[in-house]
Design an enzyme around this catalytic site. Structure first.
Site, PDB file in Angstrom:
ATOM      1  N   HIS A  92      42.342  54.122  76.881  1.00  0.00           N
ATOM      2  CA  HIS A  92      41.849  55.485  77.284  1.00  0.00           C
ATOM      3  C   HIS A  92      41.000  56.102  76.000  1.00  0.00           C
ATOM      4  O   HIS A  92      41.117  57.487  75.827  1.00  0.00           O
ATOM      5  CB  HIS A  92      42.555  56.335  78.009  1.00  0.00           C
ATOM      6  CG  HIS A  92      42.943  55.894  79.538  1.00  0.00           C
ATOM      7  ND1 HIS A  92      43.813  56.447  80.219  1.00  0.00           N
ATOM      8  CD2 HIS A  92      41.948  55.046  80.404  1.00  0.00           C
ATOM      9  CE1 HIS A  92      43.641  55.971  81.595  1.00  0.00           C
ATOM     10  NE2 HIS A  92      42.709  54.916  81.457  1.00  0.00           N
ATOM     11  N   ASP A 136      47.621  59.094  72.091  1.00  0.00           N
ATOM     12  CA  ASP A 136      48.435  59.083  70.805  1.00  0.00           C
ATOM     13  C   ASP A 136      48.514  57.938  70.099  1.00  0.00           C
ATOM     14  O   ASP A 136      48.054  56.754  70.373  1.00  0.00           O
ATOM     15  CB  ASP A 136      49.666  59.572  71.114  1.00  0.00           C
ATOM     16  CG  ASP A 136      50.771  58.760  71.726  1.00  0.00           C
ATOM     17  OD1 ASP A 136      50.899  57.542  71.341  1.00  0.00           O
ATOM     18  OD2 ASP A 136      51.314  59.141  72.847  1.00  0.00           O
ATOM     19  N   THR A 166      54.499  55.132  83.307  1.00  0.00           N
ATOM     20  CA  THR A 166      53.335  55.676  83.898  1.00  0.00           C
ATOM     21  C   THR A 166      53.354  55.682  85.527  1.00  0.00           C
ATOM     22  O   THR A 166      54.192  54.854  85.940  1.00  0.00           O
ATOM     23  CB  THR A 166      51.920  54.270  83.636  1.00  0.00           C
ATOM     24  OG1 THR A 166      50.993  54.880  84.465  1.00  0.00           O
ATOM     25  CG2 THR A 166      52.244  53.038  84.093  1.00  0.00           C
ATOM     26  N   LEU A 196      60.887  56.428  84.709  1.00  0.00           N
ATOM     27  CA  LEU A 196      62.027  57.398  84.972  1.00  0.00           C
ATOM     28  C   LEU A 196      62.228  57.447  86.450  1.00  0.00           C
ATOM     29  O   LEU A 196      63.395  57.551  86.830  1.00  0.00           O
ATOM     30  CB  LEU A 196      61.445  58.917  84.482  1.00  0.00           C
ATOM     31  CG  LEU A 196      62.551  60.088  84.341  1.00  0.00           C
ATOM     32  CD1 LEU A 196      63.600  59.618  83.439  1.00  0.00           C
ATOM     33  CD2 LEU A 196      61.818  61.327  83.972  1.00  0.00           C
ATOM     34  N   CYS A 216      27.076  64.771  62.987  1.00  0.00           N
ATOM     35  CA  CYS A 216      27.520  63.550  63.018  1.00  0.00           C
ATOM     36  C   CYS A 216      27.448  62.691  61.532  1.00  0.00           C
ATOM     37  O   CYS A 216      26.312  62.872  60.921  1.00  0.00           O
ATOM     38  CB  CYS A 216      26.573  62.449  64.058  1.00  0.00           C
ATOM     39  SG  CYS A 216      27.096  60.663  64.099  1.00  0.00           S
ATOM     40  N   CYS A 249      24.514  59.580  62.028  1.00  0.00           N
ATOM     41  CA  CYS A 249      23.256  59.904  62.456  1.00  0.00           C
ATOM     42  C   CYS A 249      22.979  61.424  62.000  1.00  0.00           C
ATOM     43  O   CYS A 249      21.321  61.762  61.797  1.00  0.00           O
ATOM     44  CB  CYS A 249      22.780  59.892  63.782  1.00  0.00           C
ATOM     45  SG  CYS A 249      23.478  61.150  65.009  1.00  0.00           S
TER      46      CYS A 249
HETATM   47  P1  OAD Z   1      51.736  60.545  84.436  1.00  0.00           P
HETATM   48  O1  OAD Z   1      52.009  62.006  84.290  1.00  0.00           O
HETATM   49  O2  OAD Z   1      51.046  60.388  85.798  1.00  0.00           O
HETATM   50  O3  OAD Z   1      53.150  59.703  84.698  1.00  0.00           O
HETATM   51  C1  OAD Z   1      54.145  59.669  83.551  1.00  0.00           C
HETATM   52  C2  OAD Z   1      55.108  58.690  84.177  1.00  0.00           C
HETATM   53  O4  OAD Z   1      56.085  58.693  83.168  1.00  0.00           O
HETATM   54  C3  OAD Z   1      55.865  59.414  85.564  1.00  0.00           C
HETATM   55  O5  OAD Z   1      55.859  58.384  86.397  1.00  0.00           O
HETATM   56  C4  OAD Z   1      57.123  59.967  84.980  1.00  0.00           C
HETATM   57  O6  OAD Z   1      58.136  59.534  86.003  1.00  0.00           O
HETATM   58  C5  OAD Z   1      57.542  58.945  83.637  1.00  0.00           C
HETATM   59  N1  OAD Z   1      58.227  59.666  82.864  1.00  0.00           N
HETATM   60  C6  OAD Z   1      58.342  60.688  82.249  1.00  0.00           C
HETATM   61  N2  OAD Z   1      59.231  60.981  81.240  1.00  0.00           N
HETATM   62  C7  OAD Z   1      59.726  59.555  81.269  1.00  0.00           C
HETATM   63  C8  OAD Z   1      60.862  59.100  80.140  1.00  0.00           C
HETATM   64  N3  OAD Z   1      61.446  59.929  79.150  1.00  0.00           N
HETATM   65  N4  OAD Z   1      60.853  57.874  80.470  1.00  0.00           N
HETATM   66  C9  OAD Z   1      60.355  57.082  81.051  1.00  0.00           C
HETATM   67  N5  OAD Z   1      59.218  57.340  81.912  1.00  0.00           N
HETATM   68  C10 OAD Z   1      59.074  58.579  82.129  1.00  0.00           C
HETATM   69  O7  OAD Z   1      50.749  59.825  83.218  1.00  0.00           O
HETATM   70  P2  OAD Z   1      50.287  58.482  83.338  1.00  0.00           P
HETATM   71  O8  OAD Z   1      50.652  57.518  84.070  1.00  0.00           O
HETATM   72  O9  OAD Z   1      50.131  58.235  81.672  1.00  0.00           O
HETATM   73  O10 OAD Z   1      44.119  59.837  81.573  1.00  0.00           O
HETATM   74  O11 OAD Z   1      48.694  59.034  83.430  1.00  0.00           O
HETATM   75  C11 OAD Z   1      47.647  58.168  83.426  1.00  0.00           C
HETATM   76  C12 OAD Z   1      46.389  58.784  82.935  1.00  0.00           C
HETATM   77  O12 OAD Z   1      46.209  59.740  83.550  1.00  0.00           O
HETATM   78  C13 OAD Z   1      46.575  59.084  81.477  1.00  0.00           C
HETATM   79  O13 OAD Z   1      45.876  58.097  80.603  1.00  0.00           O
HETATM   80  C14 OAD Z   1      45.261  60.437  81.774  1.00  0.00           C
HETATM   81  C15 OAD Z   1      45.845  60.873  83.072  1.00  0.00           C
HETATM   82  O14 OAD Z   1      44.876  61.547  83.551  1.00  0.00           O
HETATM   83  C16 OAD Z   1      43.093  60.330  81.284  1.00  0.00           C
HETATM   84  O15 OAD Z   1      42.903  61.502  80.795  1.00  0.00           O
HETATM   85  C17 OAD Z   1      41.568  59.485  81.576  1.00  0.00           C
END
Ligand code: OAD
Length: 237
Positions: A112, A97, A180, A206, A139, A142
Site C-alpha cells: 500500500h 509506516d 490485519t 488480537l 516536483c 519534472c
Molecule cells: P484494521 O484496522 O482493519 O485491522 C487491524 C487488526 O489488528 C484488527 O483485526 C485488530 O484486532 C488487530 N489488532 C489491533 N491491535 C493489535 C495488537 N496489539 N496485536 C495484534 N493485533 C492487533 O487494519 P488493517 O487490516 O491493517 O488501507 O487494514 C487494512 C487496510 O485498510 C490498510 O492498509 C488501509 C486500511 O484502509 C488503505 O488505506 C488503502
C-alpha cells in the site's frame, strides 16, 4: 546448504498498534475519525488536496517519534535466522509506516506504499520524502507545481508488487498473517491463494479476523507477545 523454509508474512496495522500507531477499523481507529472517501481516494484528493496532504502530513510526522515493538523485532530476527539456514522470510505489509525496516527487516514489500515517499501525479516519479507535502510544492523530477502526492495506494488504485507477492506465495512453505482484519482485498485473499497452493496458514491477531476460518492455525493476543512466541517455536522446529 540444505534449503530452509520460506515464509511469507502479511502484516497490517495491528502489528504497529503497540508502537503507538492507530489501526483503521478498531473502535478508536482512523476510519472512526476520518471518512476514507475524503482522505484515501483519488476523488477525495482531487476534491480537496489540502485536506489529504494534512491527513498524511500528520501521519508522516508521527513516524519520527515511534519505535518498532517486539513483534517487528521478532520478524527481523526470524528473517536473519531463516536466511542463515538457507531459507527466507518476506514481509508483505499493508502498512505505510517504516517500522519493519527500523527493526532490521531487509525483505519488505509495501503493497500500500510508504508514507515516507512522495510521487508526482504527472510524471509518476517517486522518491524519499521525509517532510510535509503541500499543493505549493514543485516536483523535483519534472518541475511542475501542485501534483505531488503521498506515494501511498488509495482505495480504487492497484496495490504494488502483486506479481512479486504471487511469485513468493507460489514458492512459500508457510503463510502467516499478523495484525490485519482481513477486510481489504487483495491482501485479504492471500490466505485463500495460499490454501489453494496447499501452504499451511497461520493467523496471529488480537481477535479472529474476517477470514479466520481459512487459516490452518490461529493464535490470538497482542502482537508483541504472540509473534515472538510463534517465531521462537518456528525457529526451534
Ligand atoms: P484494521 O484496522 O482493519 O485491522 C487491524 C487488526 O489488528 C484488527 O483485526 C485488530 O484486532 C488487530 N489488532 C489491533 N491491535 C493489535 C495488537 N496489539 N496485536 C495484534 N493485533 C492487533 O487494519 P488493517 O487490516 O491493517 O488501507 O487494514 C487494512 C487496510 O485498510 C490498510 O492498509 C488501509 C486500511 O484502509 C488503505 O488505506 C488503502
Amino acid at each position: 546448504m540444505a534449503k530452509g523454509p520460506r515464509i511469507v508474512v502479511l502484516t497490517g496495522s495491528g502489528v504497529s498498534a503497540e508502537s503507538g500507531l492507530s489501526t483503521f477499523r478498531d473502535k478508536d481507529g482512523i476510519w472512526a475519525k476520518y471518512d476514507y472517501r475524503q482522505v484515501a481516494t483519488p476523488e477525495g484528493f482531487a476534491a480537496d488536496p489540502a485536506l489529504v496532504h494534512d491527513f498524511y502530513n500528520q501521519r508522516r510526522r508521527l513516524l519520527k517519534g515511534i519505535a518498532p515493538n517486539a513483534a517487528h523485532v521478532a520478524l527481523a530476527e526470524l528473517e536473519a535466522g531463516l536466511s542463515a539456514a538457507g531459507g527466507a522470510l518476506l514481509v508483505v505489509t499493508q502498512n505505510v509506516d517504516n517500522l519493519h525496516e527500523k527493526a532490521g527487516s531487509a525483505n519488505v514489500l509495501h503493497m500500500h506504499g510508504e508514507l515516507a515517499k512522495a510521487r508526482c501525479g504527472l510524471c509518476e516519479e517517486a522518491g524519499e520524502w521525509p517532510g510535509d507535502l503541500s499543493i505549493d510544492i514543485e516536483c523535483p523530477f519534472c518541475g511542475v507545481k501542485g501534483a505531488m502526492r503521498p506515494d501511498v495506494v488509495w482505495f480504487g488504485e492497484t496495490p504494488k508488487y502483486l506479481d512479486e507477492i504471487a511469485g513468493a506465495l507460489a514458492r512459500a512453505d508457510q503463510f502467516v498473517s499478523i495484525g490485519t482484519s482481513g477486510a481489504v482485498y487483495p491482501a485479504a485473499g492471500f490466505v485463500r491463494d495460499a490454501r489453494a497452493l496447499c501452504i499451511p496458514c497461520t493467523e496471529l491477531n488480537l481477535e479472529p479476523s474476517d477470514n479466520a476460518g481459512a487459516f490452518t492455525e490461529r493464535r490470538y493476543g497482542k502482537a508483541s507477545e504472540i509473534v515472538p512466541q510463534w517465531a521462537r517455536e518456528f525457529l526451534a522446529e
